[in-house]
Motif scaffolding. Structure first.
Motif, PDB file in Angstrom:
ATOM      1  N   PRO A  44       0.819  -1.214   0.000  1.00  0.00           N
ATOM      2  CA  PRO A  44       0.000   0.000   0.000  1.00  0.00           C
ATOM      3  C   PRO A  44       0.853   1.264   0.000  1.00  0.00           C
ATOM      4  CG  PRO A  44      -0.007  -1.013   2.166  1.00  0.00           C
ATOM      5  CD  PRO A  44       0.697  -1.972   1.266  1.00  0.00           C
ATOM      6  N   ALA A  45       0.303   2.320  -0.589  1.00  0.00           N
ATOM      7  CA  ALA A  45       1.016   3.601  -0.626  1.00  0.00           C
ATOM      8  C   ALA A  45       1.060   4.258   0.748  1.00  0.00           C
ATOM      9  CB  ALA A  45       0.344   4.543  -1.625  1.00  0.00           C
ATOM     10  N   GLU A  46       0.086   3.960   1.585  1.00  0.00           N
ATOM     11  CA  GLU A  46       0.045   4.434   2.967  1.00  0.00           C
ATOM     12  C   GLU A  46      -0.225   3.236   3.865  1.00  0.00           C
ATOM     13  OE1 GLU A  46      -2.005   8.363   3.710  1.00  0.00           O
ATOM     14  OE2 GLU A  46      -2.889   7.859   1.769  1.00  0.00           O
ATOM     15  N   PRO A  47       0.115   3.337   5.161  1.00  0.00           N
ATOM     16  CA  PRO A  47      -0.163   2.217   6.061  1.00  0.00           C
ATOM     17  C   PRO A  47      -1.627   1.799   6.014  1.00  0.00           C
ATOM     18  CG  PRO A  47       1.286   3.780   7.143  1.00  0.00           C
ATOM     19  CD  PRO A  47       0.859   4.424   5.847  1.00  0.00           C
ATOM     20  N   LEU A  48      -1.840   0.497   5.934  1.00  0.00           N
ATOM     21  CA  LEU A  48      -3.181  -0.079   5.891  1.00  0.00           C
ATOM     22  C   LEU A  48      -3.564  -0.485   7.313  1.00  0.00           C
ATOM     23  CD1 LEU A  48      -5.598  -1.227   4.287  1.00  0.00           C
ATOM     24  CD2 LEU A  48      -4.249  -3.316   3.954  1.00  0.00           C
ATOM     25  N   LEU A  49      -4.548   0.216   7.893  1.00  0.00           N
ATOM     26  CA  LEU A  49      -4.869   0.056   9.309  1.00  0.00           C
ATOM     27  C   LEU A  49      -6.133  -0.771   9.516  1.00  0.00           C
ATOM     28  CD1 LEU A  49      -4.291   3.693  10.647  1.00  0.00           C
ATOM     29  CD2 LEU A  49      -2.619   1.844  10.376  1.00  0.00           C
ATOM     30  N   PHE A  50      -6.142  -1.543  10.590  1.00  0.00           N
ATOM     31  CA  PHE A  50      -7.345  -2.201  11.073  1.00  0.00           C
ATOM     32  C   PHE A  50      -7.208  -2.367  12.583  1.00  0.00           C
ATOM     33  CE2 PHE A  50      -4.375  -5.514   9.843  1.00  0.00           C
ATOM     34  CZ  PHE A  50      -4.443  -6.446  10.867  1.00  0.00           C
ATOM     35  N   LEU A  51      -8.290  -2.758  13.234  1.00  0.00           N
ATOM     36  CA  LEU A  51      -8.306  -2.860  14.696  1.00  0.00           C
ATOM     37  C   LEU A  51      -8.607  -4.285  15.134  1.00  0.00           C
ATOM     38  CD1 LEU A  51     -10.430   0.303  15.588  1.00  0.00           C
ATOM     39  CD2 LEU A  51      -7.955   0.076  15.782  1.00  0.00           C
ATOM     40  N   LYS A  52      -8.037  -4.663  16.278  1.00  0.00           N
ATOM     41  CA  LYS A  52      -8.440  -5.866  16.993  1.00  0.00           C
ATOM     42  C   LYS A  52      -9.037  -5.417  18.319  1.00  0.00           C
ATOM     43  CE  LYS A  52      -5.697  -9.625  16.632  1.00  0.00           C
ATOM     44  NZ  LYS A  52      -5.997 -10.508  15.491  1.00  0.00           N
ATOM     45  N   PRO A  53     -10.125  -6.032  18.767  1.00  0.00           N
ATOM     46  CA  PRO A  53     -10.725  -5.601  20.033  1.00  0.00           C
ATOM     47  C   PRO A  53      -9.868  -5.998  21.231  1.00  0.00           C
ATOM     48  CG  PRO A  53     -11.846  -7.546  19.200  1.00  0.00           C
ATOM     49  CD  PRO A  53     -10.886  -7.118  18.123  1.00  0.00           C
ATOM     50  N   SER A  54     -10.029  -5.280  22.313  1.00  0.00           N
ATOM     51  CA  SER A  54      -9.273  -5.588  23.520  1.00  0.00           C
ATOM     52  C   SER A  54      -9.600  -6.984  24.040  1.00  0.00           C
ATOM     53  CB  SER A  54      -9.549  -4.541  24.602  1.00  0.00           C
ATOM     54  OG  SER A  54     -10.930  -4.510  24.926  1.00  0.00           O
ATOM     55  N   THR A  55     -10.796  -7.478  23.737  1.00  0.00           N
ATOM     56  CA  THR A  55     -11.203  -8.808  24.198  1.00  0.00           C
ATOM     57  C   THR A  55     -10.493  -9.934  23.465  1.00  0.00           C
ATOM     58  OG1 THR A  55     -13.106  -8.530  22.729  1.00  0.00           O
ATOM     59  CG2 THR A  55     -13.471  -8.167  25.085  1.00  0.00           C
ATOM     60  N   SER A  56      -9.742  -9.606  22.413  1.00  0.00           N
ATOM     61  CA  SER A  56      -8.970 -10.641  21.708  1.00  0.00           C
ATOM     62  C   SER A  56      -7.631 -10.905  22.376  1.00  0.00           C
ATOM     63  CB  SER A  56      -8.743 -10.238  20.242  1.00  0.00           C
ATOM     64  OG  SER A  56      -7.902  -9.091  20.148  1.00  0.00           O
ATOM     65  N   VAL A  57      -7.247 -10.070  23.344  1.00  0.00           N
ATOM     66  CA  VAL A  57      -5.913 -10.155  23.955  1.00  0.00           C
ATOM     67  C   VAL A  57      -5.847 -11.309  24.954  1.00  0.00           C
ATOM     68  CG1 VAL A  57      -4.249  -8.959  25.441  1.00  0.00           C
ATOM     69  CG2 VAL A  57      -5.433  -7.715  23.615  1.00  0.00           C
ATOM     70  N   ILE A  58      -4.791 -12.123  24.832  1.00  0.00           N
ATOM     71  CA  ILE A  58      -4.458 -13.150  25.820  1.00  0.00           C
ATOM     72  C   ILE A  58      -2.964 -13.050  26.105  1.00  0.00           C
ATOM     73  CG2 ILE A  58      -6.335 -14.716  25.228  1.00  0.00           C
ATOM     74  CD1 ILE A  58      -4.329 -16.351  23.586  1.00  0.00           C
ATOM     75  N   GLY A  59      -2.502 -13.808  27.091  1.00  0.00           N
ATOM     76  CA  GLY A  59      -1.110 -13.752  27.487  1.00  0.00           C
ATOM     77  C   GLY A  59      -0.340 -15.006  27.128  1.00  0.00           C
ATOM     78  N   PRO A  60       0.913 -15.090  27.538  1.00  0.00           N
ATOM     79  CA  PRO A  60       1.733 -16.269  27.276  1.00  0.00           C
ATOM     80  C   PRO A  60       1.111 -17.517  27.908  1.00  0.00           C
ATOM     81  CG  PRO A  60       3.060 -14.467  28.155  1.00  0.00           C
ATOM     82  CD  PRO A  60       1.634 -14.063  28.316  1.00  0.00           C
ATOM     83  N   GLY A  61       1.126 -18.608  27.165  1.00  0.00           N
ATOM     84  CA  GLY A  61       0.600 -19.865  27.682  1.00  0.00           C
ATOM     85  C   GLY A  61      -0.894 -20.010  27.591  1.00  0.00           C
ATOM     86  N   ASP A  62      -1.615 -18.912  27.327  1.00  0.00           N
ATOM     87  CA  ASP A  62      -3.067 -19.007  27.151  1.00  0.00           C
ATOM     88  C   ASP A  62      -3.378 -19.638  25.795  1.00  0.00           C
ATOM     89  OD1 ASP A  62      -3.491 -17.791  29.591  1.00  0.00           O
ATOM     90  OD2 ASP A  62      -3.686 -15.778  28.731  1.00  0.00           O
ATOM     91  N   ALA A  63      -4.512 -20.294  25.700  1.00  0.00           N
ATOM     92  CA  ALA A  63      -4.850 -21.046  24.492  1.00  0.00           C
ATOM     93  C   ALA A  63      -5.463 -20.155  23.414  1.00  0.00           C
ATOM     94  CB  ALA A  63      -5.806 -22.178  24.829  1.00  0.00           C
ATOM     95  N   ILE A  64      -4.981 -20.315  22.196  1.00  0.00           N
ATOM     96  CA  ILE A  64      -5.648 -19.777  21.009  1.00  0.00           C
ATOM     97  C   ILE A  64      -6.787 -20.741  20.687  1.00  0.00           C
ATOM     98  CG2 ILE A  64      -5.416 -19.270  18.546  1.00  0.00           C
ATOM     99  CD1 ILE A  64      -2.396 -18.738  19.152  1.00  0.00           C
ATOM    100  N   ARG A  65      -8.012 -20.231  20.675  1.00  0.00           N
ATOM    101  CA  ARG A  65      -9.187 -21.085  20.503  1.00  0.00           C
ATOM    102  C   ARG A  65      -9.726 -20.951  19.085  1.00  0.00           C
ATOM    103  NH1 ARG A  65      -9.846 -18.311  25.172  1.00  0.00           N
ATOM    104  NH2 ARG A  65     -11.678 -17.152  24.465  1.00  0.00           N
ATOM    105  N   LEU A  66      -9.781 -22.073  18.386  1.00  0.00           N
ATOM    106  CA  LEU A  66     -10.198 -22.085  16.985  1.00  0.00           C
ATOM    107  C   LEU A  66     -11.717 -22.031  16.894  1.00  0.00           C
ATOM    108  CD1 LEU A  66      -7.823 -24.898  15.671  1.00  0.00           C
ATOM    109  CD2 LEU A  66      -7.447 -22.419  15.618  1.00  0.00           C
TER     110      LEU A  66
END
Length: 256
Positions: free
Chosen positions: A72-94
């Protein structure tokens, strides 16, 4: 729960590192309590809980090319909600809605006080508190079918952050690596890139974003992913490693 400072020599194992508890929040002058623990005895959570996670798409030319896209000619921005945040060792749930969930290893920028609002490059550098590892987990099939990225990027557990924040680091040329496998002793290297290959560097990104939305202290900016993204399946372990920062490891499970 509390904030703490990891003490010890970089690269030392968990048994050789300690965590010193902070009285209050890490922004501002640090005041320590008398509490210290071995890192091995501490459960690490996400090192910050942002009000928003601002992400940058196609910021590595090879990653853009692997999906048939131009830079892209300029940065392509999008957002992830705060509720998507997890920490180390936490499970990514499919999620059941997706048949193709992929990893995206990234350098993450943590904004400190006083934040950033319509700032120039120098102001952007002053606004950076530190850096951590991130995994911009993505439901690739939904990203393609929806025509926009909110659902594909926004599921709960789709933004692992960690293991901690490094506050003094030159990020102009660091290795970004992702390894995936069901045997932690024999993981496949999927992504291997360097931050010098970013289309837009970190100060440019923070400045650009600040002219769109105010970045508050604690907000996180994901700076894009190198080529090599691939699928995750239940039973996998995914490890994101950023040189000079550390390693963020998360198991992958099916969402019941």
């Amino acid at each position: 729960m509390s904030f703490g400072v990891v003490e010890g020599e970089p690269g030392a194992g968990p048994q050789a590192l300690t965590v010193a508890e902070i009285d209050g929040h890490p922004f501002g002058r640090l005041r320590f309590t008398s509490q210290r623990w071995a890192l091995a005895d501490v459960r690490l959570l996400s090192p910050i809980l942002p009000s928003k996670v601002v992400c940058v798409g196609r910021n590595y030319a090879e990653h853009a090319a692997e999906h048939g896209n131009s830079v892209p000619a300029e940065p392509l921005l999008f957002l992830k909600p705060s509720t998507s945040v997890i920490g180390p060792g936490d499970a990514i749930r499919l999620p059941a809605q997706s048949k193709r969930v992929e990893h995206e290893a990234e350098l993450a920028v943590v904004i400190g006080p006083p934040g950033a609002r319509r700032t120039d490059r120098a102001g952007a550098e002053r606004a950076i508190f530190g850096y951590t590892c991130a995994n911009d987990v993505t439901a690739r099939d939904l990203q393609r079918s929806d025509g926009q990225w909110t659902r594909a990027k926004g599921f709960d557990s789709f933004c692992p952050l960690g293991p901690w924040i490094v506050t003094d680091l030159d990020v102009s040329d660091l290795e970004v690596r992702c390894e995936v496998g069901q045997d932690p002793r024999n993981r496949e290297v999927r992504q291997l890139g360097r931050t010098k290959d970013m289309v837009f560097d970190v100060p440019a990104l923070v400045s650009y974003i600040s002219h769109v939305m105010t970045l508050l202290p604690g907000d996180v900016v994901l700076t894009g992913t190198p080529a090599g993204v691939g699928p995750l399946v239940a039973g996998d372990t995914v490890a994101v490693r950023v040189e000079g920062v550390g390693e963020l490891v998360n198991p992958v499970v099916a969402l019941d």
